[in-house]
Design a protein around this motif. Sequence first.
Motif, PDB file in Angstrom:
ATOM      1  N   ARG A 136       0.830  -1.207   0.000  1.00 11.98           N
ATOM      2  CA  ARG A 136       0.000   0.000   0.000  1.00 11.98           C
ATOM      3  C   ARG A 136       0.866   1.259   0.000  1.00 11.98           C
ATOM      4  O   ARG A 136       0.595   2.221  -0.725  1.00 11.98           O
ATOM      5  CB  ARG A 136      -0.912  -0.018   1.231  1.00 11.98           C
ATOM      6  CG  ARG A 136      -1.827   1.179   1.351  1.00 11.98           C
ATOM      7  CD  ARG A 136      -2.835   0.997   2.480  1.00 11.98           C
ATOM      8  NE  ARG A 136      -2.243   0.873   3.797  1.00 11.98           N
ATOM      9  CZ  ARG A 136      -2.230  -0.248   4.510  1.00 11.98           C
ATOM     10  NH1 ARG A 136      -2.745  -1.349   4.045  1.00 11.98           N
ATOM     11  NH2 ARG A 136      -1.683  -0.263   5.714  1.00 11.98           N
ATOM     12  N   ARG A 137       1.917   1.249   0.802  1.00 14.10           N
ATOM     13  CA  ARG A 137       2.768   2.444   0.887  1.00 14.10           C
ATOM     14  C   ARG A 137       3.606   2.632  -0.375  1.00 14.10           C
ATOM     15  O   ARG A 137       3.883   3.763  -0.775  1.00 14.10           O
ATOM     16  CB  ARG A 137       3.640   2.337   2.143  1.00 14.10           C
ATOM     17  CG  ARG A 137       2.822   2.568   3.399  1.00 14.10           C
ATOM     18  CD  ARG A 137       3.406   1.984   4.649  1.00 14.10           C
ATOM     19  NE  ARG A 137       2.409   1.987   5.719  1.00 14.10           N
ATOM     20  CZ  ARG A 137       2.565   1.389   6.887  1.00 14.10           C
ATOM     21  NH1 ARG A 137       3.677   0.711   7.132  1.00 14.10           N
ATOM     22  NH2 ARG A 137       1.623   1.446   7.795  1.00 14.10           N
ATOM     23  N   LYS A 161      -3.901   4.710   8.534  1.00 11.74           N
ATOM     24  CA  LYS A 161      -5.116   4.168   9.134  1.00 11.74           C
ATOM     25  C   LYS A 161      -5.838   3.306   8.113  1.00 11.74           C
ATOM     26  O   LYS A 161      -7.021   3.441   7.897  1.00 11.74           O
ATOM     27  CB  LYS A 161      -6.016   5.309   9.617  1.00 11.74           C
ATOM     28  CG  LYS A 161      -6.985   4.903  10.715  1.00 11.74           C
ATOM     29  CD  LYS A 161      -7.676   6.102  11.334  1.00 11.74           C
ATOM     30  CE  LYS A 161      -8.611   5.637  12.455  1.00 11.74           C
ATOM     31  NZ  LYS A 161      -9.301   6.779  13.080  1.00 11.74           N
ATOM     32  N   SER A 162      -5.065   2.397   7.477  1.00 15.63           N
ATOM     33  CA  SER A 162      -5.629   1.541   6.432  1.00 15.63           C
ATOM     34  C   SER A 162      -5.292   0.073   6.644  1.00 15.63           C
ATOM     35  O   SER A 162      -5.277  -0.704   5.701  1.00 15.63           O
ATOM     36  CB  SER A 162      -5.110   1.996   5.054  1.00 15.63           C
ATOM     37  OG  SER A 162      -5.483   3.327   4.792  1.00 15.63           O
ATOM     38  N   HIS A 163      -4.988  -0.305   7.898  1.00 16.80           N
ATOM     39  CA  HIS A 163      -4.700  -1.708   8.190  1.00 16.80           C
ATOM     40  C   HIS A 163      -5.992  -2.527   8.129  1.00 16.80           C
ATOM     41  O   HIS A 163      -7.094  -1.975   7.971  1.00 16.80           O
ATOM     42  CB  HIS A 163      -4.026  -1.841   9.559  1.00 16.80           C
ATOM     43  CG  HIS A 163      -2.604  -1.381   9.564  1.00 16.80           C
ATOM     44  ND1 HIS A 163      -1.590  -2.124   9.013  1.00 16.80           N
ATOM     45  CD2 HIS A 163      -2.035  -0.241  10.023  1.00 16.80           C
ATOM     46  CE1 HIS A 163      -0.448  -1.469   9.144  1.00 16.80           C
ATOM     47  NE2 HIS A 163      -0.696  -0.322   9.750  1.00 16.80           N
ATOM     48  N   LEU A 164      -5.840  -3.821   8.272  1.00 14.53           N
ATOM     49  CA  LEU A 164      -6.977  -4.736   8.158  1.00 14.53           C
ATOM     50  C   LEU A 164      -8.136  -4.311   9.047  1.00 14.53           C
ATOM     51  O   LEU A 164      -9.288  -4.237   8.605  1.00 14.53           O
ATOM     52  CB  LEU A 164      -6.516  -6.158   8.514  1.00 14.53           C
ATOM     53  CG  LEU A 164      -7.585  -7.241   8.607  1.00 14.53           C
ATOM     54  CD1 LEU A 164      -8.314  -7.392   7.285  1.00 14.53           C
ATOM     55  CD2 LEU A 164      -6.965  -8.570   9.034  1.00 14.53           C
ATOM     56  N   HIS A 165      -7.848  -4.015  10.317  1.00 18.53           N
ATOM     57  CA  HIS A 165      -8.929  -3.662  11.235  1.00 18.53           C
ATOM     58  C   HIS A 165      -9.572  -2.325  10.861  1.00 18.53           C
ATOM     59  O   HIS A 165     -10.782  -2.154  11.020  1.00 18.53           O
ATOM     60  CB  HIS A 165      -8.427  -3.638  12.691  1.00 18.53           C
ATOM     61  CG  HIS A 165      -7.212  -2.822  12.925  1.00 18.53           C
ATOM     62  ND1 HIS A 165      -5.941  -3.278  12.643  1.00 18.53           N
ATOM     63  CD2 HIS A 165      -7.048  -1.568  13.425  1.00 18.53           C
ATOM     64  CE1 HIS A 165      -5.056  -2.356  12.964  1.00 18.53           C
ATOM     65  NE2 HIS A 165      -5.705  -1.308  13.437  1.00 18.53           N
ATOM     66  N   HIS A 166      -8.779  -1.386  10.337  1.00 14.79           N
ATOM     67  CA  HIS A 166      -9.350  -0.112   9.896  1.00 14.79           C
ATOM     68  C   HIS A 166     -10.313  -0.326   8.723  1.00 14.79           C
ATOM     69  O   HIS A 166     -11.392   0.273   8.675  1.00 14.79           O
ATOM     70  CB  HIS A 166      -8.238   0.851   9.473  1.00 14.79           C
ATOM     71  CG  HIS A 166      -7.343   1.279  10.580  1.00 14.79           C
ATOM     72  ND1 HIS A 166      -5.970   1.163  10.526  1.00 14.79           N
ATOM     73  CD2 HIS A 166      -7.620   1.818  11.792  1.00 14.79           C
ATOM     74  CE1 HIS A 166      -5.443   1.617  11.647  1.00 14.79           C
ATOM     75  NE2 HIS A 166      -6.420   2.022  12.429  1.00 14.79           N
ATOM     76  N   ASN A 198       1.127   4.028  -2.936  1.00 14.79           N
ATOM     77  CA  ASN A 198       0.793   5.417  -2.620  1.00 14.79           C
ATOM     78  C   ASN A 198       2.021   6.315  -2.517  1.00 14.79           C
ATOM     79  O   ASN A 198       1.901   7.484  -2.143  1.00 14.79           O
ATOM     80  CB  ASN A 198       0.000   5.485  -1.310  1.00 14.79           C
ATOM     81  CG  ASN A 198      -1.348   4.798  -1.417  1.00 14.79           C
ATOM     82  OD1 ASN A 198      -1.978   4.825  -2.477  1.00 14.79           O
ATOM     83  ND2 ASN A 198      -1.796   4.181  -0.340  1.00 14.79           N
ATOM     84  N   LYS A 199       3.209   5.736  -2.853  1.00  6.52           N
ATOM     85  CA  LYS A 199       4.476   6.486  -2.840  1.00  6.52           C
ATOM     86  C   LYS A 199       4.749   7.125  -1.481  1.00  6.52           C
ATOM     87  O   LYS A 199       5.128   8.287  -1.382  1.00  6.52           O
ATOM     88  CB  LYS A 199       4.471   7.541  -3.951  1.00  6.52           C
ATOM     89  CG  LYS A 199       4.356   6.946  -5.348  1.00  6.52           C
ATOM     90  CD  LYS A 199       4.353   7.999  -6.424  1.00  6.52           C
ATOM     91  CE  LYS A 199       4.239   7.349  -7.805  1.00  6.52           C
ATOM     92  NZ  LYS A 199       4.184   8.354  -8.894  1.00  6.52           N
ATOM     93  N   GLN A 200       4.542   6.307  -0.443  1.00  5.79           N
ATOM     94  CA  GLN A 200       4.828   6.741   0.925  1.00  5.79           C
ATOM     95  C   GLN A 200       6.011   5.946   1.472  1.00  5.79           C
ATOM     96  O   GLN A 200       6.289   4.840   1.000  1.00  5.79           O
ATOM     97  CB  GLN A 200       3.612   6.498   1.830  1.00  5.79           C
ATOM     98  CG  GLN A 200       2.384   7.316   1.468  1.00  5.79           C
ATOM     99  CD  GLN A 200       1.203   6.947   2.338  1.00  5.79           C
ATOM    100  OE1 GLN A 200       1.084   5.808   2.794  1.00  5.79           O
ATOM    101  NE2 GLN A 200       0.327   7.912   2.568  1.00  5.79           N
ATOM    102  N   GLY A 217     -10.375  -3.422   0.251  1.00 10.22           N
ATOM    103  CA  GLY A 217      -9.569  -2.242  -0.064  1.00 10.22           C
ATOM    104  C   GLY A 217      -8.346  -2.096   0.807  1.00 10.22           C
ATOM    105  O   GLY A 217      -7.963  -0.974   1.171  1.00 10.22           O
ATOM    106  N   LEU A 218      -7.686  -3.203   1.142  1.00 12.03           N
ATOM    107  CA  LEU A 218      -6.536  -3.153   2.044  1.00 12.03           C
ATOM    108  C   LEU A 218      -5.344  -2.418   1.432  1.00 12.03           C
ATOM    109  O   LEU A 218      -4.566  -1.789   2.140  1.00 12.03           O
ATOM    110  CB  LEU A 218      -6.123  -4.578   2.444  1.00 12.03           C
ATOM    111  CG  LEU A 218      -5.119  -4.722   3.589  1.00 12.03           C
ATOM    112  CD1 LEU A 218      -5.622  -4.036   4.851  1.00 12.03           C
ATOM    113  CD2 LEU A 218      -4.821  -6.185   3.863  1.00 12.03           C
TER     114      LEU A 218
END
Length: 352
Positions: A258-259, A271-276, A262-264, A333-334
């Motif tokens: 994901r990072r 705040k995009s982990h599984l639980h989020h 998203n170029k991070q 959408g993980l």
Amino acid sequence: MLIGALLVAFLLSIFLTPFVGKLAVKLGATDKPNERKVHIKIMPRMGGLAIFLSFFITFLIFTLILNKFWEQLPLLVGALVIILIGMADDIYELRAAPKFLGQVLAALIIVLWGGLEVKFINLPFFTDTLHFGIFSIPITILWIVAIINAINLIDGLDGLAGGVSTIALVTIATMALIKHDLFVAMAALTVIGSTLGFLKFNFHPAKIFMGDTGALFLGYIIAVLSLLGYKNVTMVSLIVPIIILGVPISDTFFAIIRRIVNKQPISAADKSHLHHCLLNLGFTHKQTVLLIYALAACFGLAAIIFSFATMWGALILVAGLLLIIEIFVEKIGLVSSNYQPLLKMLNLKNKP
């Protein structure tokens, strides 16, 4: 003896956790709400110290009974190092570099002093053995540090990291009993008892958080115990610990993806982990935790089935797991809401 270790650790944890909570407040080890966190009031953290103390006391008693204390001293020293790093972070909020160095130091202790080292594996469909040579120590250290951080990353909801860790440890204990490895089973059951006692105060709505003290310790002990029975084995058997820890490993892997997408920076918090993602889909706090528990239990069951499967059966099981994980990741959408390559190919993409 095994049930005794679990019960002693459980009762000690129930007794010690309230005292650790008061100590955390006195030392300033508290967790304040912010935009990344789901709790809305200041909470004592460092609760993992109760898990560690319960484990340490029980482990000490039973290793002395089994005459294995000196043999297992490196494991305890490594655990002590990781606890001190976790406590320092819970109190002073350490930067990433000293935390990472502390994790590497703990791993070095169990690898160099304790002799825990994956030196080779036998590859399926090949007669040759793959020897890691000079890379065996770095590979083992990498595994330990990776699992420590995987458990730490999943520690985002009340009872989540503790429950997922307990399920992984139940699987490890079951596998150890199947292999008649009573020491690993005893150690795993000791941690299970310690964590279950803590979960009485940590399950939603939590009265105390485990903090990095608990997450780092659980990651360390799970990484070590998962390797004890599977070093220098076949490729198929080496996959078992990976399946056991499927939830935290998958969450960490897709966080990295994901990072990158998203170029991070890889170390960036989000705040995009599984639980989020599950919370964003409308699940309640408790429902999200229980759903992730169920996922972890499925991985644990798959690991046990995998260990008894034939070569081709094992490969089919792994392929099926990877396919299910990818579909699930794309559905919730993980990685991102636009990351749906497999769903688009199957014409099952989410509708806006």
